[in-house]
Motif scaffolding. Structure first.
Motif, short mmCIF file in Angstrom:
data_model
loop_
_atom_site.label_atom_id
_atom_site.label_comp_id
_atom_site.label_asym_id
_atom_site.label_seq_id
_atom_site.Cartn_x
_atom_site.Cartn_y
_atom_site.Cartn_z
N ARG A 1 6.87 13.41 -1.34
CA ARG A 1 8.28 13.38 -0.27
C ARG A 1 8.59 12.07 -0.35
N GLY A 2 7.82 11.22 -0.97
CA GLY A 2 8.02 9.59 -0.62
C GLY A 2 9.26 9.45 -0.80
N THR A 3 9.87 9.72 -2.14
CA THR A 3 11.07 9.52 -2.71
C THR A 3 12.22 9.66 -1.80
N TYR A 4 12.12 10.80 -1.31
CA TYR A 4 13.38 11.48 -0.78
C TYR A 4 13.19 10.64 0.88
N THR A 5 12.28 10.56 1.49
CA THR A 5 12.06 9.77 2.62
C THR A 5 12.46 8.35 2.62
N LEU A 6 12.16 7.55 1.71
CA LEU A 6 12.63 6.31 1.54
C LEU A 6 14.09 6.31 1.34
N ALA A 7 14.50 7.20 0.48
CA ALA A 7 16.09 7.18 0.04
C ALA A 7 16.87 7.43 1.36
N ARG A 8 16.47 8.49 2.14
CA ARG A 8 16.82 8.65 3.22
C ARG A 8 17.06 7.70 4.35
N ASP B 1 0.76 -1.11 -0.02
CA ASP B 1 -0.01 0.12 0.01
C ASP B 1 0.95 1.21 0.23
N ARG B 2 0.48 2.28 -0.81
CA ARG B 2 1.44 3.28 -1.05
C ARG B 2 1.53 4.17 0.28
N LYS B 3 0.47 3.98 1.04
CA LYS B 3 0.56 4.61 2.53
C LYS B 3 1.29 3.87 3.50
N HIS C 1 -3.78 12.70 -16.59
CA HIS C 1 -3.99 12.85 -15.23
C HIS C 1 -3.52 14.45 -14.74
N ARG C 2 -4.58 14.68 -13.69
CA ARG C 2 -4.46 16.05 -13.22
C ARG C 2 -3.13 16.46 -12.54
N ARG C 3 -2.15 16.44 -13.11
CA ARG C 3 -0.68 16.32 -12.45
C ARG C 3 -0.63 17.50 -11.63
N PHE C 4 -1.27 18.63 -11.90
CA PHE C 4 -0.94 20.06 -11.24
C PHE C 4 -2.20 20.42 -10.45
N LYS C 5 -2.90 19.66 -9.98
CA LYS C 5 -4.11 19.97 -9.50
C LYS C 5 -3.85 20.65 -7.94
N THR C 6 -2.96 20.06 -7.01
CA THR C 6 -2.58 20.86 -5.94
C THR C 6 -1.61 22.03 -6.33
N ARG C 7 -2.15 23.08 -5.60
CA ARG C 7 -1.37 24.37 -5.62
C ARG C 7 -0.69 24.86 -4.39
N PRO C 8 0.31 25.67 -4.25
CA PRO C 8 0.37 26.05 -3.02
C PRO C 8 -0.45 27.08 -2.19
N VAL C 9 -0.47 27.17 -1.10
CA VAL C 9 -1.60 28.00 -0.33
C VAL C 9 -1.49 29.21 -1.10
N GLY D 1 -1.72 14.69 -3.89
CA GLY D 1 -2.30 15.77 -2.80
C GLY D 1 -1.60 16.46 -2.11
N PRO D 2 -2.11 17.31 -1.31
CA PRO D 2 -1.04 18.30 -0.38
C PRO D 2 -0.43 17.73 0.40
N LYS D 3 -0.85 16.45 1.21
CA LYS D 3 -0.27 15.98 2.50
C LYS D 3 0.87 15.03 1.86
N GLY D 4 2.14 15.27 2.29
CA GLY D 4 3.25 14.51 2.08
C GLY D 4 3.82 15.01 0.62
N SER D 5 3.39 16.35 0.38
CA SER D 5 4.01 16.83 -1.05
C SER D 5 4.99 17.88 -0.69
N ILE D 6 5.51 18.26 -1.61
CA ILE D 6 6.71 19.44 -1.81
C ILE D 6 6.57 20.04 -3.31
N PHE D 7 6.42 21.28 -3.22
CA PHE D 7 6.57 22.09 -4.65
C PHE D 7 7.92 22.27 -5.22
N ALA D 8 7.91 21.79 -6.40
CA ALA D 8 9.33 21.70 -7.24
C ALA D 8 9.04 21.82 -8.58
#
Length: 307
Positions: free
Chosen positions: A223-230, A178-180, A292-300, A204-211
């Motif tokens: 953020r999952g890639t970085y978290t798993l790698a670290r 499960d991805r969670k 896929h709506r790749r950019f649906k989540t926007r910064p605050v 979605g916004p939870k667990g994301s970083i804008f790049a």
């Protein structure tokens, strides 16, 4: 770790009859010769544009955002080719789930298997960097025939689809995660497993970083890639399945392990990985999942990029 769902009489409830019917039709279709499937899948994809106007609009918008300098005529051809690819993706899902190992092997060539084997030396965990091409399901099956692995996924809400997709995906692989289930992925990598992970969608916004991603300066990226790698310190190996031209099968491309991934800077690591994803997409941009709506989540405070 997700365990395969077992069949029960509850799955014969009338609410699932349409799902069973659709899966039955798909099973029968993929018994056809591959050249017929290639032609039929492309035909279905092109004609689906009449009924999937919202997805067409999303695809067009994604291409406008990522490639603002693309000439309009080329963009429209890319959209048409992308839906042709999507129709073939449906056929490939059935091929991945219902074809025999021998029949799958007949249609793909492998390039770079030694890269994965080298990365996995000394029981080193490997995170396979997956990209959402339309042939994704078949790519997972093909990859498993080369080296069985585990894969991150989102459990399906439809219990029949969950049963069949998990069964199909595990025909040549070890397990679904499960991805969670971050802990499960970390443990598997630390134990020397090969785990497939896709960092290229907006979760979605939870667990994301804008790049930056292509021409979009602020794209919500997991953020999952970085978290798993670290946490697990795995080797990172990009893998994609690309269709050959004219219905001649597939190329499974296993790249050398990535070097210089910055474990001490999350933003730098995210930018690094987005560049890798971009490079892989550009191998066959028509075959990527642009709908896929790749950019649906926007910064605050940011406004939607979709009308």
């Amino acid at each position: 770790m997700a365990h395969p769902q077992k069949f029960s009489l509850k799955l014969l409830h009338p609410r699932y009859w349409l799902t069973w019917f659709g899966l039955g039709v798909l099973f029968l279709l993929v018994q056809l010769p591959y050249p017929w499937l290639h032609a039929l899948g492309g035909w279905l994809g092109r004609h689906s544009m009449r009924f999937l106007k919202r997805r067409v609009a999303i695809t067009r918008r994604n291409l406008e955002l990522c490639f603002p300098d693309m000439e309009k005529g080329k963009r429209e051809r890319t959209i048409l080719n992308n839906f042709t690819s999507a129709g073939m993706g449906l056929m490939e899902t059935g091929m991945a789930w219902f074809w025999s190992d021998a029949r799958v092997r007949r249609w793909f060539d492998v390039y770079g298997l030694h890269n994965l084997q080298r990365a996995n030396e000394h029981n080193q965990g490997v995170m396979v960097i997956g990209i959402h091409f339309m042939s994704l399901e078949l790519g997972g099956r093909a990859m498993g025939l080369c080296q069985p692995m585990m894969a991150m996924y989102r459990p399906h809400n439809n219990k029949v689809m969950e049963l069949v997709q998990t069964w199909g995906r595990m025909r040549s692989n070890k397990a679904m995660l499960d991805r969670k289930d971050l802990r499960g992925m970390v443990q598997s990598l630390k134990q020397g497993e090969t785990v497939w992970f896709a960092p290229d969608q907006d979760y979605g916004p939870k667990g994301s970083i804008f790049a930056p991603f292509f021409a979009v300066n602020q794209a919500a990226t997991t953020r999952g890639t970085y978290t798993l790698a670290r946490l697990a310190k795995p080797k990172l190996v990009p893998v994609v399945l690309i269709r050959k031209k004219n219905g001649n099968g597939y190329r499974l491309l296993i790249q050398p392990q990535l070097e210089g991934y910055p474990l001490d800077n999350e933003m730098a690591a995210t930018c690094y990985m987005n560049k890798i994803v971009e490079q892989e997409i550009m191998r066959a941009p028509d075959q990527y999942l642009w709908m896929h709506r790749r950019f649906k989540t926007r910064p605050v405070g940011g406004s939607s990029l979709y009308v």
